[in-house]
Design an enzyme around this catalytic site. Structure first.
Site, PDB file in Angstrom:
ATOM      1  N   LYS A 131       2.637  -1.136  -1.039  1.00 53.88           N
ATOM      2  CA  LYS A 131       3.394   0.108  -1.203  1.00 53.88           C
ATOM      3  C   LYS A 131       2.727   1.013  -2.225  1.00 53.88           C
ATOM      4  CE  LYS A 131       7.703  -1.114   0.744  1.00 53.88           C
ATOM      5  NZ  LYS A 131       8.404  -2.350   0.729  1.00 53.88           N
ATOM      6  N   GLU A 215      11.311   3.158  -7.695  1.00 50.03           N
ATOM      7  CA  GLU A 215      11.332   4.515  -7.141  1.00 50.03           C
ATOM      8  C   GLU A 215      12.641   5.193  -7.463  1.00 50.03           C
ATOM      9  OE1 GLU A 215      10.830   4.231  -2.955  1.00 50.03           O
ATOM     10  OE2 GLU A 215       8.666   3.962  -3.092  1.00 50.03           O
ATOM     11  N   HIS A 250      19.625  -2.110   3.767  1.00 46.47           N
ATOM     12  CA  HIS A 250      18.315  -1.660   4.257  1.00 46.47           C
ATOM     13  C   HIS A 250      17.929  -2.275   5.588  1.00 46.47           C
ATOM     14  CE1 HIS A 250      18.173   0.017   0.312  1.00 46.47           C
ATOM     15  NE2 HIS A 250      18.363  -1.173  -0.191  1.00 46.47           N
ATOM     16  N   ARG A 313       2.968  -1.521  12.907  1.00 41.75           N
ATOM     17  CA  ARG A 313       3.286  -2.378  14.061  1.00 41.75           C
ATOM     18  C   ARG A 313       4.258  -1.626  14.948  1.00 41.75           C
ATOM     19  NH1 ARG A 313       8.523  -3.437  12.541  1.00 41.75           N
ATOM     20  NH2 ARG A 313       8.884  -3.572  10.305  1.00 41.75           N
TER      21      ARG A 313
END
Length: 732
Positions: A131, A215, A250, A313
């Site tokens: 990330k 974040e 999530h 993907r």
């Protein structure tokens, strides 16, 4: 990106593969094989001990055993899978999603062995799999990113300082994370340290790397992702957006395209950014660029959006894009992998029509914190829709329903893998028709043997905020009390109990057309009879079970047991104290119910009943293992009850006061592994104090004290594997 792309490995001659190994299981393996077969490519399945009889194995042309049930010893063992591919003559490996799909080491191994990995070059997986590195590359390519900390200094002090600099609320994520694992939202500094440590533990357990990043957490974000595609000849396009804002922890629950309220100019800006992101890493194949759109009220041309991550993907929700573009993304993947150009390489030529929705059907208990379920599917009926043809401008497109599944009746939902049963995907000319179609499809789904989230999905679809369109990612958290845990009105429960009595009688009479045997609950056909029962009523809406006392008096009596009516007068009273069996002061509710006796009546077939003079339809299913009766509403919403499903179990009259495990016991909610034990014998604990942390299905579950008291026994230690309902500890 040109230099990198020129190095794209593998086949470039454009000759389609003869044989493809699918390194996955379940619905995605079946999905990939379907397209491969259509293209004339032979398919190879791999399977673990748990999957020898699985549907993906039955679908393949050949199949090979690769190890024990645990994914770490089978579906994640890249060396073994590559060996199988080489030994059986497969030229390419499709990794599906999850498992090895974003594993750079596996992509590299395929490359070294001369196998085509159906996915991007290893370098792109490495760049986007981290990330922190992906953020740096995106910033250099002028793709907007959320403020955050992605540094190498992982000391607690540094992480705390960075979180304060970014400003609360912040999101903690595993650097190598994915699939919602190892992510936490922290609202205040006081919660920071405990969450950092838990996040690091989860990251280490799931990904073998404890590094995390921080974040800024957006308060009203919409999760909108762009499907991108690139070939080995330098062409890159996007296939528009998917709105995945309805999510829990999530994990996506509902996905749709187009995103409700998306202005065309914003779609273009986001599409351009997604294509720039793919080009920046020399991308090849199917990828998804995930953005958060900061939409305070509704999206505008100028709404800010931020790059979150790129999934290198095929996504779980790719069928939504296939529905609105008319393209087969797996076919695109295979064509790109063998060196062909994109089937459509000019952005403006990619069609975009109608509206598509996907719902993920899981074996889980929404009312019990969405605990994953496991067990055998004893009865399964998937919805089927009449394809009412409609003509969409410029196409002759039909309304469509797709059930993407990898399980059949009698299959086992295993504790070892994701508990997904299927994906229900619909397409209509506009959002309203797609919503109506999805509601109809879910209302016709019948699953017995494992708990499901179908009732919860219907609640989400029917909620006015979702129906209006444009919800943000807080939708489920914000409305959870409306979506879950509201028991139906007492009158509905009473009707369900009465219908249950009649349905059992009809099924029993059909099972023995002579009508001479003693029926379940003790009824006999052909003679008036009164019986007292105690029933537990359970609905899949997260509410607690309701215990009722039922007095059912059979009215019909005729000597011919066949093709006659069975009729009951049923009085239902609600038990308020289960220990003593005392009922509430209210008068019992009276329900009159009648149904035709039909010697062809069978479990799983719709049954017509008349309740208090109103005809309705139910589908009764008997669960063999427990003897419980499942009643599905088969009246398409106009039925006796507002829930799709009632589970009715007879309580044995002599039942002891609750479970033999005794009071104060904390049970394992599901099979799993103990990762931390805080409780010590003799220690005083408060109600809801954490006692034990266990890991199951790759998530941490905190076992808390059910009441204040003293810890009398602790039966586990760190590292233990426990079965569900094991008594972990007891508080007295």
């Amino acid at each position: 990106g040109g230099a990198r792309r020129a190095m794209a490995s593998g086949r470039t001659d454009g000759q389609m593969f003869d044989k493809l190994l699918v390194a996955n299981r379940g619905e995605i393996a079946c999905r990939v094989m379907r397209t491969a077969r259509r293209l004339g490519v032979r398919t190879v399945a791999v399977y673990s001990d748990a999957d020898a009889l699985a549907q993906h194995v039955a679908h393949a042309d050949e199949s090979f055993h690769i190890g024990p049930a645990a994914a770490a010893e089978s579906y994640l063992v890249g060396d073994r899978i590559a060996e199988v591919a080489l030994s059986c003559g497969a030229q390419a490996i499709h990794p599906g999603y999850g498992f090895l799909s974003e594993n750079a080491g596996f992509a590299k191994l395929c490359d070294q062995k001369g196998l085509e990995f159906v996915g991007p070059p290893t370098s792109a997986i490495v760049s986007m799999g981290s990330k922190s590195e992906s953020k740096n590359i995106m910033e250099a390519a002028n793709v907007p990113c959320t403020p955050g900390y992605h540094g190498e200094d992982q000391s607690l002090d540094r992480l705390v300082d960075e979180a304060k600099r970014i400003g609360f609320p912040v999101m903690l994520k595993a650097v190598l994370g994915g699939g919602g694992k190892g992510m936490r939202v922290v609202e205040a500094e006081s919660e920071l340290k405990a969450n950092i440590e838990a996040c690091q533990r989860e990251a280490l357990a799931s990904f073998g790397d404890s590094r995390i990043l921080i974040e800024k957490f957006l308060r009203k974000p919409r999760h909108i992702e762009l499907q991108v595609f690139a070939d080995k000849h330098g062409n890159t396009v996007h296939l528009y957006e998917r709105d995945c804002s309805v999510q829990r922890r999530h994990q996506k629950v509902l996905e749709e395209s187009p995103a409700p309220g998306m202005p065309a100019e914003l779609r273009k800006r986001m599409g351009d950014a997604a294509v720039a992101a793919a080009k920046a890493v020399g991308y090849v194949g199917a990828g998804t660029v995930e953005f958060m759109v900061d939409a305070s009220d509704q999206m505008t041309v100028d709404s800010p959006f931020y790059f979150m991550e790129m999934n290198t993907r095929l996504q779980v929700e790719h069928p939504v894009t296939e529905m609105v573009t008319g393209m087969d993304l797996v076919e695109w993947q295979l064509r790109v992998a063998c060196g062909q150009e994109l089937p459509i390489s000019n952005q403006d030529d990619i069609p975009f029509f109608g509206h598509s929705l996907e719902a993920r059907v899981y074996a889980e208990s929404p009312g019990a914190g969405f605990l994953p379920g496991s067990g055998r599917i004893q009865f399964l009926r998937e919805p089927e829709l009449e394809p009412e043809q409609y003509i969409y401008p410029g196409t002759d497109y039909e309304r469509e329903l797709r059930i993407e599944t990898g399980v059949r009746e009698n299959d086992l939902i295993s504790i070892h893998y994701d508990p997904m049963i299927s994906k229900v995907v619909v397409h209509g000319p506009n959002r309203k028709s797609a919503l109506r179609q999805m509601e109809q499809a879910l209302s016709e789904y019948r699953v017995v043997g494992v708990p499901t989230n179908i009732e919860f999905l219907l609640s989400c679809l029917r909620h006015e905020a979702f129906a209006k369109g444009g919800v943000d990612t807080s939708f489920i958290g914000k409305y959870e009390h409306e979506l879950l845990a509201n028991a139906p009105p007492a009158a509905e429960d009473a009707k369900a109990a009465a219908i249950g009595v009649a349905a059992r009688a009809v099924l029993a009479a059909a099972a023995n057309a002579q009508g001479t045997f003693s029926m379940p609950f003790g009824f006999r056909v052909g003679q008036p009879y009164q019986q007292k029962l105690v029933l537990d009523l359970v609905t899949d809406d997260g509410s607690d079970a309701r215990r009722v006392n039922v007095v059912a008096t059979q009215r019909a009596h005729s000597n011919s047991p066949i093709s006659q009516e069975i009729a009951f007068d049923v009085d239902v009273s609600f038990v308020v104290d289960e220990e003593t069996g005392a009922t509430g002061a209210a008068e019992p509710l009276h329900v009159a119910v009648r149904a035709k006796v039909d010697e062809d009546a069978a479990a799983g077939e719709p049954l017509s009943v008349v309740v208090d003079g109103v005809p309705c339809k139910v589908t009764p299913v008997l669960e063999k293992r427990t003897g419980d009766l499942f009643l599905f509403d088969a009246s398409a919403g106009g039925g006796a009850f507002s829930r799709l499903l009632y589970r009715i179990s007879a309580v044995s009259q002599s039942h002891a006061a609750d479970a033999a495990s005794g009071p104060g016991a904390s049970l394992a909610p599901m099979p799993g592994k103990i990762v931390k034990v805080m409780a010590e014998e003799g220690q005083h604990v408060e109600k809801d104090e954490p006692l034990i942390i266990m890991e199951a299905m790759k998530m941490e579950h905190v076992i808390k004290a059910g009441k204040a008291g003293t810890v009398a026994e602790v039966n586990v230690s760190v590292g233990d594997q426990v079965d569900d309902s094991k008594v972990l500890c007891r508080v007295e």
